[in-house]
Design a protein around this motif. Structure first.
Motif, short mmCIF file in Angstrom:
data_model
loop_
_atom_site.label_atom_id
_atom_site.label_comp_id
_atom_site.label_asym_id
_atom_site.label_seq_id
_atom_site.Cartn_x
_atom_site.Cartn_y
_atom_site.Cartn_z
N LEU A 249 -33.62 -41.58 15.96
CA LEU A 249 -34.30 -41.70 14.66
C LEU A 249 -34.80 -43.11 14.39
O LEU A 249 -35.67 -43.31 13.54
CB LEU A 249 -33.36 -41.27 13.53
N THR A 250 -34.27 -44.09 15.10
CA THR A 250 -34.75 -45.47 14.94
C THR A 250 -35.88 -45.80 15.90
O THR A 250 -36.69 -46.68 15.62
CB THR A 250 -33.61 -46.49 15.14
N ARG A 251 -35.93 -45.12 17.04
CA ARG A 251 -36.92 -45.46 18.08
C ARG A 251 -38.24 -44.75 17.91
O ARG A 251 -39.26 -45.19 18.47
CB ARG A 251 -36.36 -45.14 19.46
N HIS A 252 -38.26 -43.64 17.17
CA HIS A 252 -39.49 -42.85 17.06
C HIS A 252 -39.92 -42.71 15.60
O HIS A 252 -39.09 -42.60 14.71
CB HIS A 252 -39.28 -41.46 17.67
N CYS A 253 -41.22 -42.72 15.41
CA CYS A 253 -41.77 -42.62 14.05
C CYS A 253 -41.84 -41.18 13.58
O CYS A 253 -42.22 -40.27 14.34
CB CYS A 253 -43.17 -43.23 14.01
N ALA A 254 -41.52 -41.00 12.32
CA ALA A 254 -41.87 -39.77 11.62
C ALA A 254 -43.23 -39.99 10.97
O ALA A 254 -43.74 -41.12 10.92
CB ALA A 254 -40.81 -39.44 10.57
N ARG A 255 -43.82 -38.93 10.47
CA ARG A 255 -45.08 -39.04 9.73
C ARG A 255 -44.91 -38.42 8.35
O ARG A 255 -44.24 -37.39 8.20
CB ARG A 255 -46.23 -38.37 10.49
N PHE A 256 -45.51 -39.08 7.36
CA PHE A 256 -45.40 -38.63 5.98
C PHE A 256 -46.81 -38.54 5.39
O PHE A 256 -47.69 -39.32 5.74
CB PHE A 256 -44.55 -39.60 5.16
N GLU A 257 -46.99 -37.56 4.49
CA GLU A 257 -48.32 -37.35 3.93
C GLU A 257 -48.22 -36.80 2.52
O GLU A 257 -47.32 -36.01 2.20
CB GLU A 257 -49.11 -36.38 4.81
N ASP A 296 -44.95 -38.07 17.18
CA ASP A 296 -44.78 -39.31 17.92
C ASP A 296 -43.49 -39.34 18.73
O ASP A 296 -43.05 -40.42 19.16
CB ASP A 296 -44.83 -40.50 16.97
N VAL A 297 -42.89 -38.19 18.94
CA VAL A 297 -41.67 -38.09 19.73
C VAL A 297 -42.02 -37.41 21.04
O VAL A 297 -42.65 -36.34 21.05
CB VAL A 297 -40.59 -37.26 18.98
N PRO A 298 -41.64 -37.97 22.18
CA PRO A 298 -41.95 -37.34 23.47
C PRO A 298 -41.34 -35.94 23.57
O PRO A 298 -40.31 -35.64 22.95
CB PRO A 298 -41.31 -38.29 24.49
N PHE A 299 -41.98 -35.09 24.34
CA PHE A 299 -41.52 -33.70 24.50
C PHE A 299 -40.05 -33.65 24.88
O PHE A 299 -39.28 -32.87 24.30
CB PHE A 299 -42.37 -33.01 25.59
N ASP A 300 -39.63 -34.47 25.83
CA ASP A 300 -38.25 -34.41 26.32
C ASP A 300 -37.23 -34.87 25.28
O ASP A 300 -36.03 -34.63 25.45
CB ASP A 300 -38.11 -35.26 27.59
N ALA A 301 -37.69 -35.55 24.22
CA ALA A 301 -36.77 -36.05 23.21
C ALA A 301 -36.82 -35.26 21.91
O ALA A 301 -36.01 -35.50 21.01
CB ALA A 301 -37.07 -37.53 22.91
N GLU A 303 -36.10 -32.10 20.94
CA GLU A 303 -34.93 -31.33 20.52
C GLU A 303 -33.83 -32.25 20.02
O GLU A 303 -33.17 -31.96 19.01
CB GLU A 303 -34.43 -30.45 21.66
N THR A 304 -33.63 -33.36 20.71
CA THR A 304 -32.63 -34.34 20.26
C THR A 304 -33.03 -34.92 18.91
O THR A 304 -32.18 -35.10 18.02
CB THR A 304 -32.49 -35.47 21.29
N TYR A 305 -34.31 -35.19 18.75
CA TYR A 305 -34.79 -35.73 17.48
C TYR A 305 -34.50 -34.78 16.33
O TYR A 305 -33.99 -35.19 15.28
CB TYR A 305 -36.29 -36.02 17.57
N TYR A 306 -34.81 -33.49 16.54
CA TYR A 306 -34.60 -32.53 15.46
C TYR A 306 -33.12 -32.31 15.18
O TYR A 306 -32.72 -32.09 14.02
CB TYR A 306 -35.31 -31.21 15.76
N ALA A 307 -32.29 -32.39 16.20
CA ALA A 307 -30.84 -32.31 15.97
C ALA A 307 -30.37 -33.49 15.12
O ALA A 307 -29.56 -33.34 14.20
CB ALA A 307 -30.09 -32.27 17.30
N ALA A 308 -30.90 -34.68 15.42
CA ALA A 308 -30.55 -35.87 14.66
C ALA A 308 -31.08 -35.79 13.24
O ALA A 308 -30.38 -36.15 12.27
CB ALA A 308 -31.09 -37.11 15.36
N TYR A 309 -32.31 -35.33 13.10
CA TYR A 309 -32.95 -35.18 11.79
C TYR A 309 -32.13 -34.21 10.93
O TYR A 309 -31.85 -34.47 9.75
CB TYR A 309 -34.37 -34.69 12.01
N ARG A 310 -31.73 -33.08 11.52
CA ARG A 310 -30.94 -32.09 10.80
C ARG A 310 -29.61 -32.70 10.34
O ARG A 310 -29.21 -32.55 9.19
CB ARG A 310 -30.68 -30.87 11.68
N ARG A 311 -28.93 -33.39 11.26
CA ARG A 311 -27.62 -33.94 10.92
C ARG A 311 -27.74 -35.04 9.87
O ARG A 311 -26.89 -35.15 8.97
CB ARG A 311 -26.91 -34.47 12.17
N PHE A 312 -28.78 -35.86 9.96
CA PHE A 312 -28.99 -36.90 8.97
C PHE A 312 -29.14 -36.27 7.58
O PHE A 312 -28.56 -36.73 6.59
CB PHE A 312 -30.23 -37.72 9.33
#
Length: 381
Positions: A249-257, A296-301, A303-312
């Motif tokens: 969650l620190t290495r990759h950008c989310a997008r907001f609109e 902005d999250v690589p394909f291989d990352a 699922e991990t990103y969404y798991a982290a996003y959910r837990r956060f």
């Protein structure tokens, strides 16, 4: 008793404050941070020279200590400059730095639901008339990320008087202020009676408003309690549970609109948990209503990103993280929008609930606090 040792090359020196560990300084840093009237304007302390005016080959040929003063001679300028040793020690950079990603400065204190009985609160009239009371309240707002004011006037526009305590209103497409009450066909969910998940405001702006003020004018509807969550503490919990999730969650950008008003399309690209280059935790952006497609999250990352996003989000929603309070007419709270998430419970259509909100900037709080003699980052270190 201070001792100084000059390196034979003249490029560095070591200053020992009384029996404590020596602090090393580079000659070019010392020359750049001189406070003589030819280097700094006496009135405001701003530099009168640029780095290009300091020879790249600058070295020190002589170093002497007299009480609390360090006297240095620089060449090739052959310039003698005196330094206040306590100032040098306070600004020393030769120290072991906390470099666990997500560290916070010593003057920051994170919290959870156990903070409910310690909410920083002060009387509006007192902080307006007593600079010491204002300093103490602002110090707590800076330390904890939010604070309440009570016993203020329940009148339209009173929130501007709150902002005047420390800074200036930041105007947005919502105007100088916005109304928070039930509306028909609202342009924003904040204007309904629905409960809202804890969030930071306007993550779609770059930069975001760093301070929000919410001021209560009417409050007879059932429910609608305000709630705050320390985003820094939520980030710390995520790191403790899973360094991998914290990292993603620190290495990759989310997008907001946001595009809910005619002629307005606001977009930003920032991490949900933002770190400075040296790993300091500097901001949290979390707002489920305004999160756009994350690309902005690589394909291989992903699922991990969404798991982290959910837990956060689960940590943020955990009742063990929240501090809840009710605002009565004439009361308000000020929140650091880069750190503390805020929310409200659902409220009924019976009775009334009317708050006014506006944005300001955190540098105003920190500037006013420093001008009043409040805590400084250097002193804390």
């Amino acid at each position: 008793m201070y001792e100084v040792t000059l390196d034979p090359s003249g490029r560095t020196l070591a200053l020992s404050p009384g029996g404590n560990a020596a602090r090393r300084f580079h000659a070019v840093w010392l020359r750049d941070n001189a406070w003589d009237p030819e280097t700094r304007a006496p009135g405001n302390g701003q530099r009168l020279i640029a780095l290009r005016d300091i020879p790249a080959e600058t070295t020190i040929t002589s170093a002497q200590v007299s009480g609390q003063v360090l006297r240095l001679t620089f060449v090739p300028e052959h310039k003698v400059i005196e330094y206040d040793i306590p100032w040098l020690i306070a600004h020393a950079y030769d120290r072991v730095a906390p470099r666990v990603a997500g560290w916070t400065a010593p003057e920051i204190e994170t919290w959870d639901s156990g903070f409910v009985n310690r909410v920083p609160a002060s009387d509006f009239g007192v902080v307006r008339s007593d600079s010491a009371a204002l300093r103490d309240w602002l110090d707590q707002v800076a330390r904890y990320g939010f604070g309440k004011l009570v016993s203020g006037p329940a009148k339209d526009g009173a929130l501007f008087e709150v902002v005047e305590l420390f800074g200036y209103v930041r105007e947005t497409n919502y105007g100088r202020h916005f109304e928070v009450r039930t509306e028909v066909n609202p342009t924003n969910l904040a204007y309904t009676g629905l409960g809202l998940q804890a969030h930071t405001d306007n993550p779609y702006r770059d930069p975001v408003p760093t301070v929000q003020v919410l001021y209560c004018l009417e409050s007879s509807a059932a429910g609608g309690e305000n709630m705050v969550v320390d985003g820094y503490r939520a980030a710390e919990r995520l790191r403790e549970e899973s360094p991998e999730w914290f990292d993603v969650l620190t290495r990759h950008c989310a997008r907001f609109e946001y595009a809910g008003s005619d002629g307005v399309v606001l977009r930003s690209r920032r991490p949900m948990i933002e770190l400075a280059p040296d790993g300091e935790l500097v901001a949290v952006r979390f707002n489920n209503r305004s999160t756009a497609a994350i690309t902005d999250v690589p394909f291989d990352a992903m699922e991990t990103y969404y798991a982290a996003y959910r837990r956060f989000g689960e940590i943020i929603d955990d009742p063990a993280m929240e501090v809840t309070f009710r605002l009565n007419p004439g009361e308000c709270f000020v929140v650091d929008n880069t750190r503390v998430l805020h929310a409200r419970k659902a409220y009924s259509g019976m009775g009334t609930r009317w708050l006014q909100g506006c944005y300001a900037d955190k540098d105003g709080i920190l500037s006013k606090l420093a001008a009043l003699g409040g805590g400084s980052r250097e002193a804390a270190e």
